[in-house]
Design an enzyme around this catalytic site. Structure first.
Site, PDB file in Angstrom:
ATOM      1  N   SER A 141      -2.654   7.417  -6.973  1.00  0.00           N
ATOM      2  CA  SER A 141      -2.368   5.987  -6.905  1.00  0.00           C
ATOM      3  C   SER A 141      -3.702   5.241  -6.865  1.00  0.00           C
ATOM      4  O   SER A 141      -4.526   5.480  -5.995  1.00  0.00           O
ATOM      5  CB  SER A 141      -1.544   5.704  -5.639  1.00  0.00           C
ATOM      6  OG  SER A 141      -1.436   4.323  -5.407  1.00  0.00           O
ATOM      7  N   LYS A 167      -0.510   6.093 -10.975  1.00  0.00           N
ATOM      8  CA  LYS A 167       0.167   4.865 -10.519  1.00  0.00           C
ATOM      9  C   LYS A 167      -0.881   3.778 -10.370  1.00  0.00           C
ATOM     10  O   LYS A 167      -1.911   3.986  -9.734  1.00  0.00           O
ATOM     11  CB  LYS A 167       0.856   5.157  -9.195  1.00  0.00           C
ATOM     12  CG  LYS A 167       1.392   3.947  -8.444  1.00  0.00           C
ATOM     13  CD  LYS A 167       2.333   4.398  -7.325  1.00  0.00           C
ATOM     14  CE  LYS A 167       2.005   3.754  -6.005  1.00  0.00           C
ATOM     15  NZ  LYS A 167       2.928   4.202  -4.930  1.00  0.00           N
ATOM     16  N   LYS A 169      -1.848  -0.020  -9.091  1.00  0.00           N
ATOM     17  CA  LYS A 169      -1.457  -1.122  -8.224  1.00  0.00           C
ATOM     18  C   LYS A 169      -1.636  -2.412  -8.998  1.00  0.00           C
ATOM     19  O   LYS A 169      -2.707  -2.646  -9.586  1.00  0.00           O
ATOM     20  CB  LYS A 169      -2.357  -1.145  -6.986  1.00  0.00           C
ATOM     21  CG  LYS A 169      -2.124   0.030  -6.074  1.00  0.00           C
ATOM     22  CD  LYS A 169      -0.788  -0.125  -5.359  1.00  0.00           C
ATOM     23  CE  LYS A 169      -0.642   0.925  -4.280  1.00  0.00           C
ATOM     24  NZ  LYS A 169       0.629   0.749  -3.551  1.00  0.00           N
ATOM     25  N   ASP A 194       2.880  -0.125  -9.305  1.00  0.00           N
ATOM     26  CA  ASP A 194       3.418  -0.488  -7.990  1.00  0.00           C
ATOM     27  C   ASP A 194       2.949  -1.901  -7.686  1.00  0.00           C
ATOM     28  O   ASP A 194       1.749  -2.158  -7.568  1.00  0.00           O
ATOM     29  CB  ASP A 194       2.903   0.500  -6.923  1.00  0.00           C
ATOM     30  CG  ASP A 194       3.498   0.240  -5.544  1.00  0.00           C
ATOM     31  OD1 ASP A 194       4.270  -0.737  -5.396  1.00  0.00           O
ATOM     32  OD2 ASP A 194       3.184   1.014  -4.619  1.00  0.00           O
ATOM     33  N   GLU A 219       7.476   0.167  -9.344  1.00  0.00           N
ATOM     34  CA  GLU A 219       7.738   0.277  -7.906  1.00  0.00           C
ATOM     35  C   GLU A 219       7.647  -1.087  -7.231  1.00  0.00           C
ATOM     36  O   GLU A 219       6.695  -1.835  -7.458  1.00  0.00           O
ATOM     37  CB  GLU A 219       6.725   1.262  -7.302  1.00  0.00           C
ATOM     38  CG  GLU A 219       6.909   1.536  -5.819  1.00  0.00           C
ATOM     39  CD  GLU A 219       5.986   2.665  -5.336  1.00  0.00           C
ATOM     40  OE1 GLU A 219       5.651   3.580  -6.121  1.00  0.00           O
ATOM     41  OE2 GLU A 219       5.591   2.610  -4.155  1.00  0.00           O
ATOM     42  N   ASP A 244      10.275   0.999  -2.353  1.00  0.00           N
ATOM     43  CA  ASP A 244       9.391   1.597  -1.357  1.00  0.00           C
ATOM     44  C   ASP A 244       9.560   0.823  -0.036  1.00  0.00           C
ATOM     45  O   ASP A 244      10.265   1.277   0.879  1.00  0.00           O
ATOM     46  CB  ASP A 244       7.935   1.546  -1.880  1.00  0.00           C
ATOM     47  CG  ASP A 244       6.882   1.967  -0.868  1.00  0.00           C
ATOM     48  OD1 ASP A 244       7.217   2.250   0.282  1.00  0.00           O
ATOM     49  OD2 ASP A 244       5.681   2.002  -1.221  1.00  0.00           O
ATOM     50  N   LYS A 268       8.885   8.065   2.052  1.00  0.00           N
ATOM     51  CA  LYS A 268       7.748   8.347   2.931  1.00  0.00           C
ATOM     52  C   LYS A 268       8.337   8.717   4.280  1.00  0.00           C
ATOM     53  O   LYS A 268       9.057   7.908   4.881  1.00  0.00           O
ATOM     54  CB  LYS A 268       6.841   7.121   3.064  1.00  0.00           C
ATOM     55  CG  LYS A 268       6.223   6.699   1.737  1.00  0.00           C
ATOM     56  CD  LYS A 268       5.303   5.515   1.903  1.00  0.00           C
ATOM     57  CE  LYS A 268       4.737   5.091   0.548  1.00  0.00           C
ATOM     58  NZ  LYS A 268       3.965   3.843   0.619  1.00  0.00           N
ATOM     59  N   GLY A 296       2.988   8.289  -0.494  1.00  0.00           N
ATOM     60  CA  GLY A 296       1.846   8.573   0.373  1.00  0.00           C
ATOM     61  C   GLY A 296       1.408   7.327   1.108  1.00  0.00           C
ATOM     62  O   GLY A 296       1.766   6.195   0.731  1.00  0.00           O
TER      63      GLY A 296
HETATM   64  O1  OSB Z   1       2.829   1.105  -1.738  1.00  0.00           O
HETATM   65  O2  OSB Z   1       2.878   3.205  -2.041  1.00  0.00           O
HETATM   66  C1  OSB Z   1       2.352   2.215  -1.537  1.00  0.00           C
HETATM   67  C2  OSB Z   1      -0.863   3.305   0.139  1.00  0.00           C
HETATM   68  C3  OSB Z   1      -0.872   2.475   1.228  1.00  0.00           C
HETATM   69  C4  OSB Z   1       0.130   1.561   1.384  1.00  0.00           C
HETATM   70  C5  OSB Z   1       1.151   1.474   0.474  1.00  0.00           C
HETATM   71  C6  OSB Z   1       1.173   2.315  -0.625  1.00  0.00           C
HETATM   72  C7  OSB Z   1       0.134   3.214  -0.812  1.00  0.00           C
HETATM   73  C8  OSB Z   1       0.065   4.064  -1.985  1.00  0.00           C
HETATM   74  C9  OSB Z   1      -0.121   5.539  -1.798  1.00  0.00           C
HETATM   75  O3  OSB Z   1       0.155   3.639  -3.101  1.00  0.00           O
HETATM   76  C10 OSB Z   1      -1.523   5.997  -1.954  1.00  0.00           C
HETATM   77  C11 OSB Z   1      -1.720   7.421  -1.539  1.00  0.00           C
HETATM   78  O4  OSB Z   1      -1.423   7.804  -0.387  1.00  0.00           O
HETATM   79  O5  OSB Z   1      -2.219   8.162  -2.370  1.00  0.00           O
HETATM   80 MG    MG Z   2       4.513   1.478  -2.920  1.00  0.00          MG
END
Ligand code: OSB
Ligand code: MG
Length: 375
Positions: A141, A167, A169, A194, A219, A244, A268, A296
């Site tokens: 991510s 993924k 952001k 996401d 996401e 999520d 999660k 994660g």
């Molecule tokens: O939205 O999935 C999420 C990390 C912190 C807070 C929210 C998210 C995330 C991630 C996962 O995208 C990142 C990771 O643990 O590799």
């Molecule tokens: Mg997320």
């Protein structure tokens, strides 16, 4: 089993690169490591995953530690149990505060698996009457990057390392062009985005552009507490939506199914109150044909070991947000940081319990923490 004492070790780990989302911009990861010891001397570890600020969920490190000390500990006095599932049920009298509950419950699953002389993965698999996988494909991510060039560079780096899914952001409409560019450069990549609730239904034109990019899923495009508008959006898009931030319980997943708010769940274990609830949700998703994968929270090696045990269940087929330790930290809290194996895979720990050990440094720091006496 009966819990004798608990101690809490707050730790702050610098992140190798900052992690920017529409909700937060993290340069360090603050977590609390939780050690639980039973009256017979079994000892387990858990990780409190709340963030420092209530940007992703309402809990924070400070509030969750307080809930552990002032609410969970008193509930454990005189409480006898044989299985971790009983503890999960017992803690359900506390509303919300899922991450506080999960931190303690994970430590109990760890010590319970140790008492069975089995890995946590093997114990979870036994619950579902399946075999755990020894190695799983994982994804990465990537937080928002300052420029498209830096983003492309990051993607190339991770693909060279072997990651099987990326993924991105996204924090708003402005970044859709960036995703279009990435798709052009990597037409076959297993790619998803996401939004961490960055959009509203008024952004439908922008979301329709994303819909043309053959993404694995989108996401959490809309508000954290919304199921109805997500359902309206899902109807208008070909791409599957994934929830999520909405999902704290099995009931939330049932709402998703009933309203057709999404076709995928990012699971999660910390956000749903621990492994017992995560198992129930995973089984429910399988029954309802809702895709489910393991998310994660930028975990240290302790939380990562628990995620790997969960994700080793064969029903988790989509590569999750469980990257190698060196994608996050230059120094992890565990002795053998998780390393990416051939083909973008991580080995699932096969030693008893979580199957990881704190480094001498963190063992020492834990030993300096005062015990909270439970029984
Ligand atoms: O939205 O999935 C999420 C990390 C912190 C807070 C929210 C998210 C995330 C991630 C996962 O995208 C990142 C990771 O643990 O590799
Ligand atoms: Mg997320």
């Amino acid at each position: 089993m009966q819990i004798k004492k608990i101690r809490l070790l707050p730790v702050t780990l610098p992140l190798i690169g900052s992690f920017k989302t529409s909700e937060d911009n993290l340069n360090t990861r603050e977590v609390t490591l939780v050690q639980v010891v039973t009256t017979t001397g079994l000892s387990g570890l858990g990780e409190l995953e709340a963030f420092a600020h209530p940007t992703y969920t309402a809990e924070t490190q400070a509030t969750a530690r307080q809930i552990i000390q002032q609410e969970i500990v008193p509930l454990l006095t005189d409480f006898q149990f044989a299985l971790p599932e009983e503890l999960s049920k017992h803690l359900a009298v506390i509303q919300g505060n899922q991450m506080a509950k999960a931190a303690v419950e994970t430590a109990v699953w760890d010590l319970y698996a140790q008492s069975q002389q089995k890995s946590l993965a093997a114990v979870l698999a036994q619950r579902l009457q399946v075999r755990p996988r020894r190695q799983i494909a994982v994804g990465v991510s990537i937080g928002q990057q300052p420029s498209v060039d830096q983003l492309l560079q990051k993607i190339k780096l991770y693909l060279n390392q072997g990651y099987q899914r990326v993924k991105l952001k996204i924090t708003g409409v402005a970044e859709i062009a960036m995703v279009e560019h990435v798709r052009q450069q990597f037409p076959k990549l297993n790619l998803m985005v996401d939004a961490n609730s960055a959009f509203t239904l008024a952004d439908l034109p922008a979301l329709s552009r994303l819909d043309k990019l053959n993404l694995a899923m989108i996401e959490q495009p809309l508000a954290t507490d919304d199921f109805v508008q997500h359902a309206q959006l899902q109807k208008q898009l070909t791409t599957s939506l994934c929830l999520d931030e909405n999902i704290f319980s099995l009931a939330d997943v049932a709402t998703t199914v009933t309203l057709k708010s999404a076709r995928v769940i990012n699971l999660k274990l910390a956000r749903v109150g621990g492994l017992t609830n995560a198992l129930a949700i995973a089984q429910y998703c399988q029954k309802q044909r809702l895709e489910v994968w393991c998310g994660g929270m930028l975990e240290t090696g302790i939380g990562r070991a628990a995620n790997l045990a969960l994700a080793s269940l064969p029903l988790f087929t989509f590569p999750g947000d469980i990257s190698a330790s060196d994608r996050y930290f230059s120094e992890d809290v565990i002795q053998k940081p998780f390393e990416l194996a051939q083909g973008g895979r991580l080995n699932v720990p096969d030693q008893a319990g979580l199957g990881v050990n704190l480094t001498a440094k963190y063992l020492g720091k834990m030993a300096e923490q005062p015990w909270i006496w439970v029984n």
